[in-house]
Design an enzyme around this catalytic site. Structure first.
Site, PDB file in Angstrom:
ATOM      1  N   LYS A  84     -14.743   1.502 -19.554  1.00  0.00           N
ATOM      2  CA  LYS A  84     -14.223   0.129 -19.564  1.00  0.00           C
ATOM      3  C   LYS A  84     -12.903  -0.020 -18.805  1.00  0.00           C
ATOM      4  O   LYS A  84     -12.636  -1.051 -18.205  1.00  0.00           O
ATOM      5  CB  LYS A  84     -14.062  -0.364 -20.998  1.00  0.00           C
ATOM      6  CG  LYS A  84     -15.401  -0.679 -21.650  1.00  0.00           C
ATOM      7  CD  LYS A  84     -15.227  -1.601 -22.837  1.00  0.00           C
ATOM      8  CE  LYS A  84     -16.581  -2.048 -23.354  1.00  0.00           C
ATOM      9  NZ  LYS A  84     -17.293  -0.961 -24.060  1.00  0.00           N
ATOM     10  N   GLU A 106     -11.801 -11.065 -24.805  1.00  0.00           N
ATOM     11  CA  GLU A 106     -12.591 -11.036 -26.033  1.00  0.00           C
ATOM     12  C   GLU A 106     -12.870  -9.577 -26.362  1.00  0.00           C
ATOM     13  O   GLU A 106     -12.843  -8.724 -25.476  1.00  0.00           O
ATOM     14  CB  GLU A 106     -13.915 -11.783 -25.820  1.00  0.00           C
ATOM     15  CG  GLU A 106     -15.028 -10.962 -25.149  1.00  0.00           C
ATOM     16  CD  GLU A 106     -14.720 -10.494 -23.735  1.00  0.00           C
ATOM     17  OE1 GLU A 106     -13.907 -11.144 -23.062  1.00  0.00           O
ATOM     18  OE2 GLU A 106     -15.292  -9.469 -23.310  1.00  0.00           O
ATOM     19  N   SER A 373     -21.138   7.253 -20.859  1.00  0.00           N
ATOM     20  CA  SER A 373     -20.197   6.143 -20.670  1.00  0.00           C
ATOM     21  C   SER A 373     -18.894   6.311 -21.437  1.00  0.00           C
ATOM     22  O   SER A 373     -17.873   5.742 -21.070  1.00  0.00           O
ATOM     23  CB  SER A 373     -20.864   4.821 -21.058  1.00  0.00           C
ATOM     24  OG  SER A 373     -21.404   4.897 -22.365  1.00  0.00           O
TER      25      SER A 373
HETATM   26  C1  LIG Z   1     -18.643  -1.026 -24.392  1.00  0.00           C
HETATM   27  C2  LIG Z   1     -19.364   0.240 -24.180  1.00  0.00           C
HETATM   28  C3  LIG Z   1     -20.697   0.281 -23.715  1.00  0.00           C
HETATM   29  C4  LIG Z   1     -21.528  -0.948 -23.478  1.00  0.00           C
HETATM   30  O1  LIG Z   1     -21.050  -1.828 -22.533  1.00  0.00           O
HETATM   31  P1  LIG Z   1     -21.702  -1.987 -21.092  1.00  0.00           P
HETATM   32  O2  LIG Z   1     -21.016  -3.152 -20.533  1.00  0.00           O
HETATM   33  O3  LIG Z   1     -23.165  -2.192 -21.278  1.00  0.00           O
HETATM   34  O4  LIG Z   1     -21.429  -0.730 -20.347  1.00  0.00           O
HETATM   35  C5  LIG Z   1     -21.281   1.510 -23.494  1.00  0.00           C
HETATM   36  N1  LIG Z   1     -20.625   2.664 -23.729  1.00  0.00           N
HETATM   37  C6  LIG Z   1     -19.348   2.671 -24.173  1.00  0.00           C
HETATM   38  C7  LIG Z   1     -18.687   3.976 -24.424  1.00  0.00           C
HETATM   39  C8  LIG Z   1     -18.678   1.473 -24.424  1.00  0.00           C
HETATM   40  O5  LIG Z   1     -17.422   1.486 -24.866  1.00  0.00           O
END
Ligand SMILES: *Cc1c(COP(=O)(O)O)cnc(C)c1O
Length: 390
Positions: A84, A106, A373
């Protein structure tokens, strides 16, 4: 109305918001053509976020699954522990360039709020985060974390008092304060140009991954797999590979307690087309077209809609989307921890869950990249309680 992704996207917002979005689009387009802006963005990614993130050959997992070679893109190693921050840095630099003094955002569980508060602290900007009142109670520690970083957290008391309401509230607040305030959206969703902006600032994931896999393997991967909440980490990985038709793209959303129950966040599996949060996309709805509450053990995937470009990829067949349950994600959270010594975010664990089923069906000369992610330290308590209660 102009739609950016087939019939998806657009700006389904009141006139004053259209005006604000127009200014944003103009500033964004100028910024990304300006090499000094891009250099500054890259400098912060390197020095503050810690990029490039490694593309790790998961040898143990590869041997264990006995199919394709598995590589992990390590977004979990970024500062703040997820992808993020890439987008937050880009948008906050844009805000500065536009002369805005205040940032609003948000947040659902608080992950985007924390990333925003982090960057706002570093750039010395005033920061206010809108969070559903229900979420402020469920995620008390993240509220404290944001406040610790100097942000103000305002509970949103409309509707179901969760993320969906926080988005509507943030857009409404933005219009009232447009002169000095920048709205920093956290995923590849919302009215145009946000999905385009977020993709631009997340596509570093796929750019690096492409360069890294070419160095390691001398060719492109056969599959890229990522979890999908709003879709920003997935679009960030996919974007660079979209023109390469031979690279297949797979998104994994949250099936929660199962797609045959009411407790899921399987937007693309079970949703329908319509307008949500200023965009035409696919979202989970009732018979009247009203947005339905969604559920997942993973707070980051707990969103009823999806970015319009993913809706378009699904419809055009450029990407395929599947869903993994809480149970499967938790098993995969434990699996990656034990197999590779990497504790993945529970969101990312959904991508791992699909890969564990899929990779054994592939041949040994195929290559798969999975986007990790985020890191899972934040989830350890929830996993412990899930295991205790199952
Ligand atoms: C917020 C988040 C997501 C999901 O958000 P996307 O916009 O779909 O990427 C996925 N993995 C992590 C670690 C997150 O913090």
């Amino acid at each position: 109305m102009r739609h950016q992704f087939g019939e998806f996207g657009g700006q389904y917002v009141p006139d004053p918001v259209v005006k604000a979005l127009g200014e944003l689009e103009k500033a964004f387009e100028e910024a990304i053509e300006d090499s000094s802006f891009i250099e500054e963005y890259k400098m912060y990614l390197k020095e503050y976020v810690g990029r490039p993130s490694p593309l790790f050959y998961a040898e143990n997992m590869t041997n264990d699954l006995g199919g394709a070679k598995v590589y992990l893109k390590r977004e979990d190693l970024n500062h703040t522990g997820a992808h993020k921050i890439n987008n937050v840095i880009g948008q906050i630099l844009l805000a500065k360039r536009m002369g805005k003094k205040k940032i609003i955002a948000e947040t659902g569980a608080g992950q985007h709020g924390v990333a925003t508060a982090t960057a706002a602290a570093m750039f010395d900007m005033e920061c206010e985060i809108f969070m559903g009142e229900e979420d402020t109670i469920r995620q008390r520690l993240n509220v404290f974390r944001m406040e610790m970083l100097g942000a103000k957290v305002t509970p949103v008391t409309t509707g179901t008092r969760t993320l969906s309401d926080a988005v509507d509230f943030a857009i409404a607040q933005w219009v009232e304060r447009i002169d000095d305030t920048f709205y920093l959206l956290g995923s590849a969703v919302g009215p145009h140009p946000y999905p385009v902006i977020v993709k631009e600032f997340q596509k570093i994931i796929g750019k690096e991954a492409k360069k890294q896999i070419l160095e390691k393997e001398g060719r492109l991967p056969d599959y890229c797999i990522a979890c999908v909440g709003g879709g920003s980490n997935a679009i960030g990985l996919f974007a660079e590979f979209v023109p390469h038709e031979e690279v297949k793209l797979i998104g994994v959303e949250a099936a929660g307690k199962g797609i045959h129950t009411d407790e899921h966040a399987a937007t693309m599996t079970l949703g329908k087309e319509g307008v949500l949060h200023g965009m035409r996309t696919i979202y989970v709805q009732d018979d009247n077209g009203d947005v339905k509450p969604v559920y997942s053990i993973s707070a980051g995937l707990d969103y009823p809609g999806v970015g319009p470009e993913h809706a378009y990829f699904k419809e055009s067949g450029r990407a395929d989307y599947f869903a993994a349950t809480d149970e499967e994600a938790v098993d995969s959270f434990l699996y990656l921890s034990k197999t590779e010594g990497i504790i993945p975010a529970i969101e990312s664990s959904h991508a791992i869950a699909y890969a564990r089923k899929f990779v054994p069906t592939l041949s040994k000369d195929e290559i798969v990249i999975i986007n990790v992610s985020g890191r899972g330290d934040k989830d350890v308590e929830a996993i412990e309680s899930f295991l205790r209660n199952r």
